[in-house]
Design a protein around this motif. Structure first.
Motif, short mmCIF file in Angstrom:
data_model
loop_
_atom_site.label_atom_id
_atom_site.label_comp_id
_atom_site.label_asym_id
_atom_site.label_seq_id
_atom_site.Cartn_x
_atom_site.Cartn_y
_atom_site.Cartn_z
N ALA A 20 0.84 -1.20 0.00
CA ALA A 20 0.00 0.00 0.00
C ALA A 20 0.87 1.25 0.00
CB ALA A 20 -0.92 -0.01 1.21
N ALA A 21 1.96 1.24 0.79
CA ALA A 21 2.86 2.39 0.85
C ALA A 21 3.53 2.65 -0.50
CB ALA A 21 3.91 2.18 1.93
N CYS A 22 3.79 1.59 -1.24
CA CYS A 22 4.45 1.74 -2.54
C CYS A 22 3.49 2.19 -3.64
CB CYS A 22 5.12 0.43 -2.95
SG CYS A 22 6.58 0.02 -1.98
N SER A 23 2.20 2.17 -3.37
CA SER A 23 1.23 2.53 -4.40
C SER A 23 0.35 3.71 -4.04
CB SER A 23 0.33 1.33 -4.72
OG SER A 23 -0.37 0.90 -3.56
N THR A 24 0.30 4.08 -2.77
CA THR A 24 -0.61 5.15 -2.36
C THR A 24 -0.14 6.51 -2.85
OG1 THR A 24 -1.71 6.19 -0.47
CG2 THR A 24 0.58 5.59 -0.17
N ASN A 25 -1.09 7.39 -3.06
CA ASN A 25 -0.79 8.80 -3.37
C ASN A 25 -1.13 9.67 -2.17
OD1 ASN A 25 -3.53 8.70 -3.34
ND2 ASN A 25 -3.85 9.55 -5.38
N GLY A 26 -1.23 9.05 -1.01
CA GLY A 26 -1.58 9.77 0.21
C GLY A 26 -3.03 9.61 0.60
N ASN A 27 -3.80 8.87 -0.21
CA ASN A 27 -5.22 8.65 0.05
C ASN A 27 -5.39 7.43 0.93
OD1 ASN A 27 -7.93 7.87 -0.09
ND2 ASN A 27 -8.19 8.87 -2.08
N SER A 28 -5.85 7.62 2.16
CA SER A 28 -5.99 6.51 3.09
C SER A 28 -7.07 5.53 2.65
CB SER A 28 -6.30 7.03 4.50
OG SER A 28 -5.20 7.73 5.01
N GLN A 29 -8.07 6.03 1.93
CA GLN A 29 -9.12 5.13 1.46
C GLN A 29 -8.55 4.11 0.48
OE1 GLN A 29 -12.08 4.90 2.63
NE2 GLN A 29 -12.12 6.75 3.90
N SER A 30 -7.63 4.55 -0.37
CA SER A 30 -7.02 3.60 -1.30
C SER A 30 -6.06 2.67 -0.58
CB SER A 30 -6.28 4.35 -2.42
OG SER A 30 -5.19 5.08 -1.91
N ALA A 31 -5.40 3.17 0.46
CA ALA A 31 -4.47 2.34 1.21
C ALA A 31 -5.17 1.24 1.98
CB ALA A 31 -3.66 3.21 2.18
N ILE A 32 -6.41 1.50 2.39
CA ILE A 32 -7.13 0.53 3.21
C ILE A 32 -7.70 -0.62 2.39
CG2 ILE A 32 -9.48 1.46 3.13
CD1 ILE A 32 -9.61 1.18 6.12
N ALA A 33 -7.83 -0.42 1.08
CA ALA A 33 -8.41 -1.45 0.22
C ALA A 33 -7.57 -2.72 0.27
CB ALA A 33 -8.49 -0.93 -1.21
N GLY A 34 -8.22 -3.85 0.54
CA GLY A 34 -7.54 -5.13 0.56
C GLY A 34 -6.88 -5.46 1.88
N ILE A 35 -6.93 -4.55 2.85
CA ILE A 35 -6.35 -4.82 4.16
C ILE A 35 -7.47 -5.32 5.08
CG2 ILE A 35 -5.18 -3.79 6.15
CD1 ILE A 35 -3.97 -1.75 4.25
N ASN A 36 -7.19 -6.38 5.81
CA ASN A 36 -8.23 -7.04 6.60
C ASN A 36 -8.64 -6.21 7.81
OD1 ASN A 36 -8.35 -9.30 4.94
ND2 ASN A 36 -6.63 -10.29 5.99
N ALA A 37 -9.70 -5.48 7.67
CA ALA A 37 -10.42 -4.81 8.75
C ALA A 37 -9.58 -4.18 9.85
CB ALA A 37 -11.40 -5.80 9.38
N PRO A 38 -8.63 -3.30 9.51
CA PRO A 38 -7.96 -2.56 10.59
C PRO A 38 -8.91 -1.50 11.14
CG PRO A 38 -7.26 -1.74 8.46
CD PRO A 38 -8.18 -2.88 8.18
N ALA A 39 -8.73 -1.13 12.40
CA ALA A 39 -9.59 -0.12 12.98
C ALA A 39 -9.25 1.26 12.45
CB ALA A 39 -9.47 -0.14 14.50
N GLN A 40 -7.99 1.51 12.17
CA GLN A 40 -7.54 2.83 11.72
C GLN A 40 -6.30 2.67 10.84
OE1 GLN A 40 -9.07 5.86 13.30
NE2 GLN A 40 -8.30 6.71 11.40
N VAL A 41 -6.33 3.32 9.69
CA VAL A 41 -5.17 3.32 8.80
C VAL A 41 -4.73 4.76 8.60
CG1 VAL A 41 -4.29 2.83 6.48
CG2 VAL A 41 -5.79 1.19 7.63
N VAL A 42 -3.43 5.00 8.70
CA VAL A 42 -2.87 6.33 8.56
C VAL A 42 -1.75 6.27 7.52
CG1 VAL A 42 -1.86 8.31 9.75
CG2 VAL A 42 -3.34 6.73 11.00
N THR A 43 -1.74 7.22 6.61
CA THR A 43 -0.67 7.29 5.61
C THR A 43 -0.03 8.68 5.64
OG1 THR A 43 -2.05 8.08 3.79
CG2 THR A 43 -1.96 5.71 4.12
N PHE A 44 1.28 8.73 5.43
CA PHE A 44 1.98 10.00 5.40
C PHE A 44 3.37 9.79 4.83
CE2 PHE A 44 2.35 7.99 9.50
CZ PHE A 44 3.70 8.07 9.81
N THR A 45 4.08 10.90 4.59
CA THR A 45 5.46 10.83 4.12
C THR A 45 6.40 11.25 5.25
OG1 THR A 45 5.52 13.10 3.28
CG2 THR A 45 4.78 11.37 1.76
N LEU A 46 7.63 10.74 5.19
CA LEU A 46 8.59 11.00 6.26
C LEU A 46 10.00 10.80 5.69
CD1 LEU A 46 8.20 11.61 9.33
CD2 LEU A 46 8.54 9.18 9.74
#
Length: 284
Positions: free
Chosen positions: A211-237
């Motif tokens: 997900a980190a290698c494909s996301t553009n910063g959109n958490s909704q796209s990052a959460i797709a295909g991940i098994n029911a996490p309560a909270q997903v956070v994406t950012f750059t560092l």
């Protein structure tokens, strides 16, 4: 790139400067519910003129109470390659037709950095180059800027003149993804300990790395295909020990006891050339 060119024909000296700044890799976290040179690196020997210019730069900084710059092998490689083009074209430019822009050139040489700048000049001696640079406000600003911690100097001699490139950067450590991830997790648990909280049960997650290698910063796209996490956070560092303020509310939330982490090294012109995308999935 901001560019300024001066021509001093009487002294047969030319100067040019350029500055590139990126964010420091501490972008805001987006959420959805549901330091050093690589080991084994070939060291670059310095010519007398390169060493003289580098020493003069640090002498100016020392006199002003500024930290000295570190000699950087990757910046030196990029500076030398550019100086060869200066000499071949017998003119000054920060980007010839055959070249990429400054930050792309530095990254191609292997540099990891969050800000960069460049001075170019030609004259008959290193001392003459340095004196002229220090009397030019823009060039002096690059030399004296506290934003940079490293420099590389490339000098090519042709037809009795020195063609000089000084590349400056705020250089960061060249982390592997595994090193970056482990230090990031350690930073999270250090922050929790300071708040009197227990350590997070954190682990690497291959799906989060994808997900980190494909996301553009959109958490909704990052959460797709991940098994029911309560909270997903994406950012750059760019520094795993400097967590974004907007991420800390998740770190300090008592509900979360588990955290899956994926990191992906993705340098680019938008976020800088030390940039990692991070996807963290919290659960209880």
């Amino acid at each position: 790139m901001r560019r300024l060119v001066h021509h001093f024909l009487a002294g047969m000296l030319l100067l040019a400067l350029g500055t590139i700044l990126f964010s420091q890799g501490r972008g805001n976290a987006s959420a959805a519910s549901s330091a050093g040179a690589p080991s084994g690196e070939k060291r670059v020997s310095r010519s007398v003129a390169e060493q003289e210019l580098f020493d003069l730069i640090n002498l100016e900084r020392e006199k002003a109470g500024l930290d000295k710059l570190e000699w950087n092998q990757q910046l030196t490689q990029a500076a030398r390659e550019h100086s060869r083009l200066l000499a071949a074209n017998r003119t000054l430019s920060h980007q010839f037709d055959s070249e990429a822009a400054l930050p792309v050139r530095l990254a191609a040489a292997g540099a990891r950095f969050t800000a960069s700048a460049e001075n170019v000049a030609t004259a008959v001696s290193a001392e003459e180059v340095h004196t002229a640079l220090m009397h030019s406000p823009g060039h002096r600003a690059n030399i004296m800027s506290p934003k940079y911690n490293a420099a590389g100097v490339g000098v090519v001699e042709a037809r009795g003149y020195l063609f000089v490139t000084e590349d400056f950067a705020f250089a960061t450590r060249a982390y592997t993804e595994a090193e970056f991830r482990d230090r990031f997790i350690a930073s999270v648990n250090r922050a929790r300990k300071l708040k009197g909280m227990g350590a997070m049960d954190a682990h690497a997650d291959s799906s989060l790395r994808s997900a980190a290698c494909s996301t553009n910063g959109n958490s909704q796209s990052a959460i797709a295909g991940i098994n029911a996490p309560a909270q997903v956070v994406t950012f750059t560092l760019s520094d795993p020990e400097r967590l974004p303020n907007s991420f800390m509310k998740y770190v300090e939330d008592m509900r979360w006891r588990r955290m899956g982490v994926g990191v992906c090294y993705r340098p680019d012109a938008t976020y800088g050339y030390a940039n990692f995308w991070v996807v963290a999935a919290f659960g209880n």
